[in-house]
Scaffold this active site. Sequence first.
Site, mmCIF file in Angstrom:
data_model
loop_
_atom_site.group_PDB
_atom_site.id
_atom_site.type_symbol
_atom_site.label_atom_id
_atom_site.label_comp_id
_atom_site.label_asym_id
_atom_site.label_seq_id
_atom_site.Cartn_x
_atom_site.Cartn_y
_atom_site.Cartn_z
ATOM 1 C CG ASP A 1 -7.214 -4.007 8.741
ATOM 2 O OD1 ASP A 1 -7.388 -4.318 7.544
ATOM 3 O OD2 ASP A 1 -6.551 -3.013 9.091
ATOM 4 N NE ARG B 1 -9.933 -7.781 3.991
ATOM 5 C CZ ARG B 1 -9.355 -6.804 3.314
ATOM 6 N NH1 ARG B 1 -8.289 -6.206 3.800
ATOM 7 N NH2 ARG B 1 -9.823 -6.435 2.143
ATOM 8 C CG HIS C 1 -5.233 -0.503 6.431
ATOM 9 N ND1 HIS C 1 -5.941 -1.661 6.692
ATOM 10 C CD2 HIS C 1 -5.446 -0.240 5.116
ATOM 11 C CE1 HIS C 1 -6.547 -2.060 5.598
ATOM 12 N NE2 HIS C 1 -6.254 -1.233 4.613
ATOM 13 N NE ARG D 1 -3.682 -2.069 2.792
ATOM 14 C CZ ARG D 1 -3.444 -3.268 3.319
ATOM 15 N NH1 ARG D 1 -2.223 -3.602 3.693
ATOM 16 N NH2 ARG D 1 -4.422 -4.138 3.469
HETATM 17 N N1 LIG Z 1 -8.405 1.879 3.758
HETATM 18 C C1 LIG Z 1 -8.822 0.703 3.314
HETATM 19 O O1 LIG Z 1 -9.135 -0.192 4.098
HETATM 20 C C2 LIG Z 1 -8.912 0.435 1.852
HETATM 21 C C3 LIG Z 1 -8.354 1.328 0.959
HETATM 22 N N2 LIG Z 1 -8.443 1.127 -0.393
HETATM 23 C C4 LIG Z 1 -7.894 2.170 -1.241
HETATM 24 O O2 LIG Z 1 -8.978 2.919 -1.794
HETATM 25 C C5 LIG Z 1 -8.552 3.508 -3.021
HETATM 26 C C6 LIG Z 1 -9.600 3.245 -4.108
HETATM 27 O O3 LIG Z 1 -9.618 1.873 -4.445
HETATM 28 P P1 LIG Z 1 -10.593 1.344 -5.603
HETATM 29 O O4 LIG Z 1 -11.943 1.925 -5.427
HETATM 30 O O5 LIG Z 1 -10.427 -0.114 -5.669
HETATM 31 O O6 LIG Z 1 -9.910 2.010 -6.891
HETATM 32 P P2 LIG Z 1 -10.628 2.346 -8.296
HETATM 33 O O7 LIG Z 1 -9.539 2.587 -9.280
HETATM 34 O O8 LIG Z 1 -11.660 1.342 -8.608
HETATM 35 O O9 LIG Z 1 -11.384 3.730 -7.994
HETATM 36 C C7 LIG Z 1 -10.708 4.923 -7.725
HETATM 37 C C8 LIG Z 1 -11.486 6.038 -8.402
HETATM 38 O O10 LIG Z 1 -10.909 7.283 -8.031
HETATM 39 C C9 LIG Z 1 -11.055 8.144 -9.150
HETATM 40 N N3 LIG Z 1 -10.164 9.288 -9.003
HETATM 41 C C10 LIG Z 1 -8.838 9.372 -9.213
HETATM 42 N N4 LIG Z 1 -8.408 10.624 -8.976
HETATM 43 C C11 LIG Z 1 -9.495 11.352 -8.611
HETATM 44 C C12 LIG Z 1 -9.700 12.705 -8.237
HETATM 45 N N5 LIG Z 1 -8.693 13.579 -8.183
HETATM 46 N N6 LIG Z 1 -10.947 13.096 -7.941
HETATM 47 C C13 LIG Z 1 -11.987 12.221 -7.977
HETATM 48 N N7 LIG Z 1 -11.857 10.939 -8.324
HETATM 49 C C14 LIG Z 1 -10.622 10.508 -8.639
HETATM 50 C C15 LIG Z 1 -10.722 7.257 -10.340
HETATM 51 O O11 LIG Z 1 -11.203 7.828 -11.550
HETATM 52 C C16 LIG Z 1 -11.414 5.959 -9.938
HETATM 53 O O12 LIG Z 1 -12.721 5.886 -10.488
HETATM 54 C C17 LIG Z 1 -7.169 2.921 -3.318
HETATM 55 O O13 LIG Z 1 -6.162 3.832 -2.923
HETATM 56 C C18 LIG Z 1 -7.115 1.674 -2.441
HETATM 57 O O14 LIG Z 1 -5.804 1.302 -2.114
HETATM 58 C C19 LIG Z 1 -9.096 0.052 -0.907
HETATM 59 C C20 LIG Z 1 -9.658 -0.880 -0.072
HETATM 60 C C21 LIG Z 1 -9.591 -0.775 1.377
HETATM 61 O O1 LIG Z 2 -5.092 -4.235 0.114
HETATM 62 C C1 LIG Z 2 -5.248 -3.105 -0.384
HETATM 63 O O2 LIG Z 2 -4.388 -2.527 -1.055
HETATM 64 C C2 LIG Z 2 -6.543 -2.407 -0.162
HETATM 65 C C3 LIG Z 2 -6.802 -2.381 1.275
HETATM 66 O O3 LIG Z 2 -6.329 -1.540 1.992
HETATM 67 C C4 LIG Z 2 -7.465 -3.563 1.831
HETATM 68 O O4 LIG Z 2 -8.210 -4.261 1.142
HETATM 69 O O5 LIG Z 2 -7.221 -3.806 3.019
#
Ligand SMILES: NC(=O)C1=CN([C@@H]2O[C@H](COP(=O)(O)OP(=O)(O)OC[C@H]3O[C@@H](n4cnc5c(N)ncnc54)[C@H](O)[C@@H]3O)[C@@H](O)[C@H]2O)C=CC1
Ligand SMILES: O=C([O-])CC(=O)C(=O)O
Length: 310
Positions: A148, A151, A175, A88
Amino acid sequence: MKVTIVGAGAVGASCAEYIAIKNFASEVVLIDIKEDFAEGKAMDLMQTASLMGFDTKITGATNDYSKTANSDIAVITSGIPRKPGMTREELIGINADIVKSVSSSLIEHSPNVTLIVVSNPMDTMTYLVHKTTNLPKSKIIGMGGALDSARFKYRMSEALDCPASDVEGMVIGGHSDTGMVPLTRLATRNSVPVSAFLSEDRISQVAEDTKVGGATLTKMLGTSAWYAPGAAVSSLVQAIANDQKKMFPCSALLEGEYGLNDLCIGVPVILGKNGIEKIVEIELDEAEKAKLKESSEGVSKTNGLLDLSK
Ligand SMILES: NC(=O)C1=CN([C@@H]2O[C@H](COP(=O)(O)OP(=O)(O)OC[C@H]3O[C@@H](n4cnc5c(N)ncnc54)[C@H](O)[C@@H]3O)[C@@H](O)[C@H]2O)C=CC1
Ligand SMILES: O=C([O-])CC(=O)C(=O)O
């Protein structure tokens, strides 16, 4: 209750879907930079309303923050997800600029908003929002520990061969693949410590599987997960929207709690209408304290990569 979700990708759309199905928000606005993308996701979701029985109005907009005005809660999922083999932390270069500009646009139109940061590396992105905005610390919340912990309960339920709803447990710390601290000592099945049912080795295996939960799914899916992340965010949003005073591990700015300072990391907090209403300091044993300290060092190291002068 108006909720904005920035990023209409996998996690953002899943989060909008769960919020709508739970039917507690009057309005959800999805925002993305891709032309018509958020509008399309919103329309698709709205076409499920009569089937799923919700009244939440979901709209989409392309980069138009006037549509987000006076949001009570905003979720930041904009940015790139990791690919198999990445950590990450490797996402910091692109995501930091996105999170910084998105949080500033959100606050410009909703000065009293409560922000939930999801984009990775999430603890560092949450810290970045603290450093670059004037929002009170209670209104900046990083989502990681709720996912987490879900999970952890899933893995523990597998080991116990029981429903996840029988399991209580919590994951604190950063995380990240190495920084999570699953609190196995405190995990229970219906109040009975899991050590009554499982060997030490099996419990350790549950903890290790939990820590690499995101990486495991990224390898299987080719991108990171979205259903459980979206559901976890929706639970935090609901706790704030309905003033539930529920306890979740969230990434919060620490100022001495747990002996840590000047970083955001996962600790138990109480969520209610004012955002983080309390950081709960539970008693950790020496091994848990050492793991949390080590985790905090990893998070601080990643924070050190931020260019806060820009
Ligand atoms: N904290 C957590 O537990 C988790 C964090 N994540 C993180 O969440 C983020 C998103 O993941 P996904 O939805 O799978 O990615 P994704 O690629 O499916 O969606 C991200 C979206 O953000 C948009 N985007 C990019 N720059 C932008 C901006 N300046 N303004 C508005 N929209 C913008 C993109 O066009 C895209 O549609 C990633 O950084 C991922 O690592 C994902 C899962 C869990
Ligand atoms: O694994 C990743 O990169 C996205 C995330 O944070 C999660 O699913 O826990």
